[in-house]
Design a protein around this motif. Structure first.
Motif, PDB file in Angstrom:
ATOM      1  N   MET A   1       0.835  -1.207   0.000  1.00  0.00           N
ATOM      2  CA  MET A   1       0.000   0.000   0.000  1.00  0.00           C
ATOM      3  C   MET A   1       0.865   1.251   0.000  1.00  0.00           C
ATOM      4  SD  MET A   1      -2.774   1.257   2.844  1.00  0.00           S
ATOM      5  CE  MET A   1      -1.500   1.623   4.047  1.00  0.00           C
ATOM      6  N   HIS A   2       0.521   2.189  -0.863  1.00  0.00           N
ATOM      7  CA  HIS A   2       1.245   3.461  -0.904  1.00  0.00           C
ATOM      8  C   HIS A   2       0.752   4.331   0.251  1.00  0.00           C
ATOM      9  CE1 HIS A   2       3.517   6.637  -2.918  1.00  0.00           C
ATOM     10  NE2 HIS A   2       2.534   7.448  -2.621  1.00  0.00           N
ATOM     11  N   SER A   3       1.674   4.773   1.124  1.00  0.00           N
ATOM     12  CA  SER A   3       1.251   5.455   2.347  1.00  0.00           C
ATOM     13  C   SER A   3       1.340   6.971   2.272  1.00  0.00           C
ATOM     14  CB  SER A   3       2.096   4.970   3.532  1.00  0.00           C
ATOM     15  OG  SER A   3       3.466   5.290   3.317  1.00  0.00           O
ATOM     16  N   LYS A   4       1.986   7.516   1.233  1.00  0.00           N
ATOM     17  CA  LYS A   4       2.172   8.967   1.137  1.00  0.00           C
ATOM     18  C   LYS A   4       0.972   9.595   0.423  1.00  0.00           C
ATOM     19  CE  LYS A   4       6.327  10.392   0.371  1.00  0.00           C
ATOM     20  NZ  LYS A   4       7.627  10.770  -0.278  1.00  0.00           N
ATOM     21  N   ILE A   5       0.399  10.677   1.000  1.00  0.00           N
ATOM     22  CA  ILE A   5      -0.741  11.339   0.378  1.00  0.00           C
ATOM     23  C   ILE A   5      -0.507  12.853   0.300  1.00  0.00           C
ATOM     24  CG2 ILE A   5      -2.329   9.584   1.294  1.00  0.00           C
ATOM     25  CD1 ILE A   5      -3.447  11.823   3.161  1.00  0.00           C
ATOM     26  N   ILE A   6      -1.257  13.488  -0.577  1.00  0.00           N
ATOM     27  CA  ILE A   6      -1.375  14.943  -0.637  1.00  0.00           C
ATOM     28  C   ILE A   6      -2.843  15.276  -0.462  1.00  0.00           C
ATOM     29  CG2 ILE A   6      -1.196  16.985  -2.122  1.00  0.00           C
ATOM     30  CD1 ILE A   6       1.193  15.642  -3.483  1.00  0.00           C
ATOM     31  N   ASP A   7      -3.146  16.177   0.431  1.00  0.00           N
ATOM     32  CA  ASP A   7      -4.533  16.603   0.631  1.00  0.00           C
ATOM     33  C   ASP A   7      -4.749  17.909  -0.130  1.00  0.00           C
ATOM     34  OD1 ASP A   7      -7.051  17.327   1.468  1.00  0.00           O
ATOM     35  OD2 ASP A   7      -6.708  16.826   3.572  1.00  0.00           O
ATOM     36  N   PRO A   8      -5.517  17.888  -1.227  1.00  0.00           N
ATOM     37  CA  PRO A   8      -5.658  19.080  -2.058  1.00  0.00           C
ATOM     38  C   PRO A   8      -6.845  19.975  -1.732  1.00  0.00           C
ATOM     39  CG  PRO A   8      -6.563  17.220  -3.220  1.00  0.00           C
ATOM     40  CD  PRO A   8      -6.090  16.704  -1.879  1.00  0.00           C
ATOM     41  N   HIS A   9      -7.410  19.808  -0.535  1.00  0.00           N
ATOM     42  CA  HIS A   9      -8.523  20.709  -0.185  1.00  0.00           C
ATOM     43  C   HIS A   9      -8.643  20.803   1.340  1.00  0.00           C
ATOM     44  CE1 HIS A   9     -12.175  22.723  -1.974  1.00  0.00           C
ATOM     45  NE2 HIS A   9     -12.423  22.820  -0.673  1.00  0.00           N
ATOM     46  N   VAL A  10      -7.884  21.730   1.900  1.00  0.00           N
ATOM     47  CA  VAL A  10      -7.835  21.940   3.350  1.00  0.00           C
ATOM     48  C   VAL A  10      -8.065  23.419   3.632  1.00  0.00           C
ATOM     49  CG1 VAL A  10      -6.340  21.850   5.387  1.00  0.00           C
ATOM     50  CG2 VAL A  10      -6.236  20.023   3.702  1.00  0.00           C
ATOM     51  N   HIS A  11      -8.718  23.714   4.756  1.00  0.00           N
ATOM     52  CA  HIS A  11      -8.905  25.095   5.208  1.00  0.00           C
ATOM     53  C   HIS A  11      -8.311  25.249   6.610  1.00  0.00           C
ATOM     54  CE1 HIS A  11     -11.898  25.410   1.984  1.00  0.00           C
ATOM     55  NE2 HIS A  11     -12.480  24.340   2.481  1.00  0.00           N
ATOM     56  N   PRO A  51      -3.892   9.126   9.029  1.00  0.00           N
ATOM     57  CA  PRO A  51      -3.463   7.720   9.093  1.00  0.00           C
ATOM     58  C   PRO A  51      -2.420   7.358   8.042  1.00  0.00           C
ATOM     59  CG  PRO A  51      -5.586   7.878   8.003  1.00  0.00           C
ATOM     60  CD  PRO A  51      -5.250   9.269   8.477  1.00  0.00           C
ATOM     61  N   PHE A  52      -2.125   8.289   7.131  1.00  0.00           N
ATOM     62  CA  PHE A  52      -1.095   8.102   6.113  1.00  0.00           C
ATOM     63  C   PHE A  52      -0.058   9.217   6.261  1.00  0.00           C
ATOM     64  CE2 PHE A  52      -5.159   6.495   4.561  1.00  0.00           C
ATOM     65  CZ  PHE A  52      -4.831   5.188   4.258  1.00  0.00           C
ATOM     66  N   GLU A  53       0.959   9.189   5.466  1.00  0.00           N
ATOM     67  CA  GLU A  53       1.984  10.231   5.524  1.00  0.00           C
ATOM     68  C   GLU A  53       1.524  11.437   4.717  1.00  0.00           C
ATOM     69  OE1 GLU A  53       6.530  11.163   3.966  1.00  0.00           O
ATOM     70  OE2 GLU A  53       5.779   9.089   3.963  1.00  0.00           O
ATOM     71  N   LEU A  54       1.164  12.518   5.410  1.00  0.00           N
ATOM     72  CA  LEU A  54       0.690  13.730   4.747  1.00  0.00           C
ATOM     73  C   LEU A  54       1.891  14.513   4.240  1.00  0.00           C
ATOM     74  CD1 LEU A  54      -1.741  15.495   3.986  1.00  0.00           C
ATOM     75  CD2 LEU A  54      -1.575  16.581   6.235  1.00  0.00           C
ATOM     76  N   TYR A 270      -2.394  10.768  -4.195  1.00  0.00           N
ATOM     77  CA  TYR A 270      -1.068  11.400  -4.235  1.00  0.00           C
ATOM     78  C   TYR A 270      -0.667  11.900  -5.625  1.00  0.00           C
ATOM     79  CZ  TYR A 270       3.980  12.020  -3.660  1.00  0.00           C
ATOM     80  OH  TYR A 270       5.258  12.535  -3.643  1.00  0.00           O
ATOM     81  N   SER A 271      -0.551  11.009  -6.579  1.00  0.00           N
ATOM     82  CA  SER A 271       0.089  11.341  -7.856  1.00  0.00           C
ATOM     83  C   SER A 271      -0.638  12.440  -8.621  1.00  0.00           C
ATOM     84  CB  SER A 271       0.195  10.084  -8.727  1.00  0.00           C
ATOM     85  OG  SER A 271       0.959   9.096  -8.089  1.00  0.00           O
ATOM     86  N   ASN A 272      -1.962  12.395  -8.653  1.00  0.00           N
ATOM     87  CA  ASN A 272      -2.704  13.380  -9.438  1.00  0.00           C
ATOM     88  C   ASN A 272      -2.581  14.779  -8.841  1.00  0.00           C
ATOM     89  OD1 ASN A 272      -3.461  11.247 -11.036  1.00  0.00           O
ATOM     90  ND2 ASN A 272      -5.517  11.054 -10.173  1.00  0.00           N
ATOM     91  N   ALA A 273      -2.657  14.876  -7.527  1.00  0.00           N
ATOM     92  CA  ALA A 273      -2.487  16.175  -6.869  1.00  0.00           C
ATOM     93  C   ALA A 273      -1.055  16.677  -7.033  1.00  0.00           C
ATOM     94  CB  ALA A 273      -2.851  16.078  -5.392  1.00  0.00           C
ATOM     95  N   LEU A 274      -0.102  15.755  -7.005  1.00  0.00           N
ATOM     96  CA  LEU A 274       1.306  16.127  -7.175  1.00  0.00           C
ATOM     97  C   LEU A 274       1.520  16.854  -8.506  1.00  0.00           C
ATOM     98  CD1 LEU A 274       4.247  15.707  -5.971  1.00  0.00           C
ATOM     99  CD2 LEU A 274       4.380  13.740  -7.517  1.00  0.00           C
TER     100      LEU A 274
END
Length: 279
Positions: A1-11, A51-54, A270-274
């Protein structure tokens, strides 16, 4: 499982320094857990609750000061000093083009990648204004994208936004909150119209604002991926508003459970937001 994420919508909010008239005024949203949503939070706290690497995040304008939105960008520089981030600011998309250009030029900032202007409900008519196309063209010229937030079930608006995407192939456009699905048959027509344009992306988020059950959300997710493919869909949190229904950790576990393969999860988390947000 890929554990690294990007959150593209945070306030992130700072109610002591910013205006936030929509949140602090006489008529705030009638959301449950509103005090939790208002609570200030540091990026380190968000990272701990993930729960993942932000790895990175995208801050979407939150009404810090819509008269001087550069103030929010400057505040973010301090608040997110140790976090990799991009910022989406505010400008009125149907304003006079001369004023729009001034507004964009006043937002020059290293973190700036795009503009959001919420056009839900009756405000969606502003997307029909003759100035809107010219202003979107200017965003494309400035290598900025547009975050569109409206109900895709509004066929007239969906068709017009799809037309803009066709007219401006160099403009990147992303639909917020899955296009706010309610009437699913009409929403699917809107999805299909927009997905036809390769410069249009979509975020899977915001379902805490809607009345769809888990099964309906799965139907929405499957249809979005079918129409947009794996490379133009992004998972996002809409934190802190997601706390209307669930914690930040629970939301990301929920997103993960929608995916039938690790490859799909990695693309959407991850990849698409990157690539879209130029990290």
């Amino acid at each position: 499982m890929h554990s690294k994420i990007i959150d593209p919508h945070v306030h992130f909010f700072n109610l002591n320094e910013g205006c936030y008239n929509w949140l602090k005024g006489d008529n705030p949203p009638s959301w449950p857990n509103l005090e939790t949503i208002k609570k200030p939070i540091a990026p380190d706290d968000l990272i701990k609750n993930c729960p993942f690497e932000l790895a990175a995040l995208v801050h979407i304008e939150a009404g810090f000061d819509n008269q001087q939105p550069i103030r929010e960008l400057k505040w973010l520089n301090k608040h997110l000093a140790n976090q990799q981030f991009r910022a989406v600011s505010f400008a009125k998309i149907d304003s006079d083009p001369v004023e729009f250009k001034k507004a964009i030029n006043n937002l020059k900032h290293p973190s700036l990648v795009g503009i959001r202007d919420i056009t839900e409900g009756e405000d969606s008519s502003r997307l029909l204004h003759p100035y809107t196309l010219e202003n979107l063209a200017y965003l494309a010229e400035q290598a900025l994208h547009f975050e569109a937030q409206f109900e895709l079930e509004n066929t007239l608006i969906s068709e017009r936004v799809a037309h803009y995407a066709q007219q401006l192939p160099h403009l990147k456009l992303v639909v917020n909150h899955a296009g706010l699905p309610q009437q699913l048959v009409l929403w699917q027509k809107g999805i299909s119209k927009l997905a036809h344009n390769k410069n249009v992306y979509i975020k899977y988020s915001g379902f805490e604002l809607l009345s769809l059950n888990r099964q309906q959300q799965q139907v929405c997710f499957d249809f979005i991926v079918q129409q947009f493919g794996q490379t133009r869909v992004m998972f996002a949190s809409n934190f802190p508003v997601c706390q209307i229904q669930q914690s930040y950790s629970e939301l990301w576990h929920s997103h993960f459970s929608l995916c039938k393969s690790n490859d799909l999860w990695q693309q959407l988390s991850y990849s698409n937001a990157l690539s879209f947000y130029l990290f």
